[in-house]
Design a protein around this motif. Sequence first.
Motif, short mmCIF file in Angstrom:
data_model
loop_
_atom_site.label_atom_id
_atom_site.label_comp_id
_atom_site.label_asym_id
_atom_site.label_seq_id
_atom_site.Cartn_x
_atom_site.Cartn_y
_atom_site.Cartn_z
N ASP A 1 -5.94 3.65 -7.52
CA ASP A 1 -7.06 3.71 -6.57
C ASP A 1 -7.68 2.33 -6.37
O ASP A 1 -7.95 1.92 -5.23
CB ASP A 1 -8.14 4.68 -7.06
CG ASP A 1 -7.75 6.14 -6.89
OD1 ASP A 1 -6.80 6.43 -6.14
OD2 ASP A 1 -8.39 6.99 -7.54
N ALA A 2 -7.91 1.61 -7.46
CA ALA A 2 -8.51 0.27 -7.36
C ALA A 2 -7.62 -0.65 -6.54
O ALA A 2 -8.12 -1.41 -5.68
CB ALA A 2 -8.75 -0.31 -8.75
N GLU A 3 -6.33 -0.60 -6.76
CA GLU A 3 -5.41 -1.48 -6.04
C GLU A 3 -5.36 -1.09 -4.56
O GLU A 3 -5.32 -1.96 -3.69
CB GLU A 3 -4.02 -1.44 -6.66
CG GLU A 3 -3.09 -2.47 -6.09
CD GLU A 3 -3.55 -3.91 -6.23
OE1 GLU A 3 -2.95 -4.77 -5.56
OE2 GLU A 3 -4.48 -4.20 -7.00
N LEU A 4 -5.36 0.19 -4.26
CA LEU A 4 -5.35 0.61 -2.86
C LEU A 4 -6.62 0.17 -2.14
O LEU A 4 -6.56 -0.30 -1.00
CB LEU A 4 -5.17 2.14 -2.76
CG LEU A 4 -3.75 2.63 -3.02
CD1 LEU A 4 -3.72 4.15 -3.16
CD2 LEU A 4 -2.80 2.17 -1.93
N MET B 1 0.83 -1.21 0.00
CA MET B 1 0.00 0.00 0.00
C MET B 1 0.87 1.26 0.00
O MET B 1 0.53 2.24 -0.67
CB MET B 1 -0.94 0.01 1.21
CG MET B 1 -2.12 -0.93 1.05
SD MET B 1 -3.31 -0.76 2.39
CE MET B 1 -4.20 0.71 1.83
N GLN B 2 1.97 1.23 0.72
CA GLN B 2 2.87 2.38 0.74
C GLN B 2 3.46 2.61 -0.65
O GLN B 2 3.57 3.76 -1.11
CB GLN B 2 3.98 2.18 1.77
CG GLN B 2 3.48 2.27 3.19
CD GLN B 2 4.55 1.87 4.21
OE1 GLN B 2 5.59 1.33 3.87
NE2 GLN B 2 4.27 2.15 5.47
N ASP C 1 -6.69 -2.55 0.88
CA ASP C 1 -7.34 -2.16 2.13
C ASP C 1 -8.38 -3.20 2.54
O ASP C 1 -8.46 -3.58 3.72
CB ASP C 1 -7.98 -0.78 1.98
CG ASP C 1 -8.66 -0.34 3.26
OD1 ASP C 1 -7.98 -0.20 4.30
OD2 ASP C 1 -9.90 -0.15 3.23
N ALA C 2 -9.14 -3.68 1.58
CA ALA C 2 -10.16 -4.69 1.88
C ALA C 2 -9.51 -5.99 2.36
O ALA C 2 -10.00 -6.63 3.29
CB ALA C 2 -11.02 -4.96 0.65
N VAL C 3 -8.40 -6.39 1.75
CA VAL C 3 -7.71 -7.61 2.17
C VAL C 3 -7.17 -7.45 3.59
O VAL C 3 -7.28 -8.35 4.42
CB VAL C 3 -6.58 -7.99 1.18
CG1 VAL C 3 -5.78 -9.17 1.70
CG2 VAL C 3 -7.16 -8.30 -0.19
#
Length: 194
Positions: A147-150, A125-126, A154-156
């Motif tokens: 954005d989609a990957e972040l 994420m960083q 976050d959900a994981v």
Amino acid sequence: MSVPYALLALLSEGPKYGLQLQQEFEAGTGEVWPLNVGQVYKTLGRLERDGLAESDDAGQDGPQKRYRITADGRQALSAWLRTPPDLTSPPRDELVMKVLVAARVPGTDAHEVILAHRLYLLELMQQWTRLKEGEARDDLGLALVVDAELFRLDAVIRWLDAADVRLARAAAEPPKPGSAPVPAPQLRRLGVRR
């Protein structure tokens, strides 16, 4: 991402060559999805065969052949854009499997397994956040991908946190009399295989 539909979307802007499609595909996806030019031509051949695209010269292959979308291709693209993906079954996720296995393997601390994966995901994420604050500022495609990957990461991480709490509660409470695991048929309906 479905490559054929992405190519149809690019062709909807006007006629293009295969190499041009490959370059625009990669640029449009923030260059995070590399696409082999051979795959582009193979996909264009299938689109042409299926009547969704056509070329200027049916007898010539390779980089000098320009492709354009057909009316059927426009209809197929429009239908694909409006059709939700099948999300009725959970995906086969390696991380979910690792947590499930860690909870069952004697001598394995599932909390440590979860923590190791959580730390790794935070590092990712960083990295994505640095990309968002840098290159993605001026690149809409890349910004959307980042954005989609972040959001996905976050959900994981939130799932790992919930799994950690659930496993800790289960370890602290003795099994209730008469309680049984979820029967296999119910799991199969959810897309889970034992």
